[in-house]
Each structure stands twice: as structure tokens, then as C-alpha cells.
Design a protein around this motif. Structure first.
Motif, short mmCIF file in Angstrom:
data_model
loop_
_atom_site.label_atom_id
_atom_site.label_comp_id
_atom_site.label_asym_id
_atom_site.label_seq_id
_atom_site.Cartn_x
_atom_site.Cartn_y
_atom_site.Cartn_z
N TYR A 32 0.81 -1.20 0.00
CA TYR A 32 0.00 0.00 0.00
C TYR A 32 0.85 1.27 0.00
O TYR A 32 1.87 1.35 0.69
N SER A 33 0.41 2.24 -0.77
CA SER A 33 0.90 3.58 -0.61
C SER A 33 0.15 4.21 0.55
O SER A 33 -1.04 3.92 0.76
N MET A 34 0.85 5.06 1.30
CA MET A 34 0.25 5.67 2.48
C MET A 34 0.28 7.18 2.35
O MET A 34 1.26 7.75 1.83
N GLY A 35 -0.76 7.80 2.83
CA GLY A 35 -0.83 9.25 2.72
C GLY A 35 -1.41 9.90 3.95
O GLY A 35 -2.03 9.25 4.79
N TRP A 36 -1.17 11.19 4.04
CA TRP A 36 -1.76 12.02 5.08
C TRP A 36 -2.57 13.13 4.41
O TRP A 36 -2.10 13.78 3.46
N TYR A 37 -3.78 13.32 4.91
CA TYR A 37 -4.65 14.41 4.51
C TYR A 37 -4.90 15.28 5.73
O TYR A 37 -4.64 14.87 6.86
N ARG A 38 -5.43 16.46 5.46
CA ARG A 38 -5.90 17.30 6.56
C ARG A 38 -7.14 18.06 6.14
O ARG A 38 -7.36 18.30 4.95
N GLN A 39 -7.94 18.39 7.14
CA GLN A 39 -9.15 19.17 6.89
C GLN A 39 -9.30 20.22 7.98
O GLN A 39 -9.46 19.87 9.16
N ALA A 40 -9.23 21.46 7.56
CA ALA A 40 -9.43 22.57 8.48
C ALA A 40 -10.91 22.93 8.52
O ALA A 40 -11.65 22.64 7.57
N PRO A 41 -11.36 23.58 9.59
CA PRO A 41 -12.78 23.96 9.70
C PRO A 41 -13.22 24.79 8.50
O PRO A 41 -12.56 25.76 8.12
N GLY A 42 -14.32 24.38 7.89
CA GLY A 42 -14.87 25.13 6.77
C GLY A 42 -14.15 24.94 5.46
O GLY A 42 -14.48 25.61 4.47
N LYS A 43 -13.17 24.05 5.43
CA LYS A 43 -12.40 23.82 4.20
C LYS A 43 -12.50 22.37 3.76
O LYS A 43 -12.84 21.49 4.53
N GLN A 44 -12.16 22.15 2.50
CA GLN A 44 -12.16 20.80 1.98
C GLN A 44 -10.94 20.03 2.48
O GLN A 44 -9.90 20.62 2.79
N ARG A 45 -11.09 18.73 2.53
CA ARG A 45 -9.96 17.90 2.89
C ARG A 45 -8.91 17.99 1.79
O ARG A 45 -9.24 17.95 0.60
N GLU A 46 -7.64 18.12 2.20
CA GLU A 46 -6.57 18.25 1.22
C GLU A 46 -5.47 17.23 1.50
O GLU A 46 -5.19 16.88 2.65
N LEU A 47 -4.85 16.80 0.41
CA LEU A 47 -3.74 15.86 0.52
C LEU A 47 -2.50 16.60 0.98
O LEU A 47 -2.16 17.65 0.41
N VAL A 48 -1.82 16.06 1.96
CA VAL A 48 -0.63 16.69 2.51
C VAL A 48 0.65 16.02 2.00
O VAL A 48 1.57 16.69 1.56
N ALA A 49 0.69 14.70 2.10
CA ALA A 49 1.90 13.98 1.72
C ALA A 49 1.56 12.53 1.41
O ALA A 49 0.61 11.98 1.96
N VAL A 50 2.36 11.95 0.53
CA VAL A 50 2.20 10.55 0.15
C VAL A 50 3.55 9.85 0.15
O VAL A 50 4.55 10.44 -0.29
N PHE A 51 3.55 8.61 0.62
CA PHE A 51 4.73 7.76 0.54
C PHE A 51 4.29 6.51 -0.19
O PHE A 51 3.54 5.70 0.35
N SER A 52 4.76 6.35 -1.42
CA SER A 52 4.28 5.23 -2.22
C SER A 52 4.89 3.91 -1.75
O SER A 52 5.89 3.89 -1.01
N ASN A 53 4.30 2.83 -2.21
CA ASN A 53 4.84 1.52 -1.85
C ASN A 53 6.14 1.23 -2.58
O ASN A 53 6.81 0.24 -2.28
N ARG A 54 6.52 2.10 -3.51
CA ARG A 54 7.79 1.94 -4.21
C ARG A 54 8.88 2.85 -3.65
O ARG A 54 10.00 2.86 -4.16
N GLY A 55 8.53 3.64 -2.61
CA GLY A 55 9.54 4.45 -1.95
C GLY A 55 9.59 5.91 -2.34
O GLY A 55 10.42 6.65 -1.81
N SER A 56 8.73 6.35 -3.22
CA SER A 56 8.73 7.76 -3.60
C SER A 56 7.82 8.55 -2.67
O SER A 56 6.89 8.02 -2.08
N THR A 57 8.13 9.83 -2.54
CA THR A 57 7.33 10.71 -1.70
C THR A 57 6.89 11.94 -2.50
O THR A 57 7.53 12.33 -3.48
N ASP A 58 5.81 12.53 -2.03
CA ASP A 58 5.29 13.73 -2.66
C ASP A 58 4.62 14.58 -1.59
O ASP A 58 4.04 14.02 -0.64
N TYR A 59 4.71 15.89 -1.75
CA TYR A 59 4.19 16.80 -0.75
C TYR A 59 3.37 17.91 -1.39
O TYR A 59 3.65 18.36 -2.50
#
Length: 119
Positions: A32-59
């Protein structure tokens, strides 16, 4: 039964640091690739960071250079190290898992952990 359990949230002053953890169970974690999202009050959930199952990251641009995502496949845990925190980082942070190496729509979600950054 799949579970993603976040921990490590809390209240911190601006400029401070927190480390979030997400422990997974019920999945073959290394597939599995794993990620972190966040949601602030009154805002849409947004993707923060991803760590793929192949070792790459994105922010997301707002956190580049301040946040670091990492994972420990042996512990089935993904982390989010957050440094130089700003009040605008205040949100509920969610861990997510998606099978495979391409991040589209998560298969599983955690329950979220609150991060509050005071000015």
C-alpha cells in the motif's frame, strides 16, 4: 478488519513540531501507498503527503520543506514529522491507504487526529 489508527496530535505553539503516527492493521502494508490528509474547519480535505509503496514521496506545496513523511514497513506504521508549524496548519489530520503505487482515491481511512497550532 482494516484499521488505521492515528496518534500524536495535540496543541503546539507556532514554530513548534509534532510527529504524527498511523498504525495499520488488516492490510499487507508494504503493498500500500500511504498518505496524510488534513481538513481545516470550513475547508475541503486536502492531501498533505504521500509515501508510495515503491519508496517515492510527494508533498503539497504549503508543507514542502517543513513536513516529512516516512514509513516503517516492519511496524506497519507511517509517520508525518511536522516542523516549523504555522497556525494555518491547524486541522484534523487523517491517515489513508491505497493499494498500489499510484495515488488516486484511498481505500481506507483513519479516524483523524487534531492538530492545533497557536499563534
Amino acid at each position: 478488519q482494516v484499521q488505521l489508527v492515528e496518534s500524536g496530535g495535540g496543541l503546539v505553539q507556532a514554530g513548534g513540531s509534532l510527529r504524527l503516527s498511523c498504525a495499520a492493521s488488516g492490510i499487507f502494508f508494504s503493498m500500500y501507498s500511504m498518505g496524510w490528509y488534513r481538513q481545516a474547519p470550513g475547508k475541503q480535505r486536502e492531501l498533505v503527503a504521500v509515501f508510495s509503496n515503491r519508496g517515492s514521496t510527494d508533498y503539497a506545496d504549503p508543507v514542502k520543506g517543513r513536513f516529512t513523511i516516512s514509513r516503517d514497513n516492519a511496524k506497519k506504521t507511517v509517520y508525518l514529522q511536522m516542523n516549523s508549524l504555522k497556525p494555518e496548519d491547524t486541522a484534523v489530520y487523517y491517515c489513508a491507504a491505497e493499494r498500489g503505487s499510484v495515488w488516486n482515491t484511498p481505500d481506507y481511512w483513519g479516524q483523524g487526529t487534531q492538530v492545533t497550532v497557536s499563534s
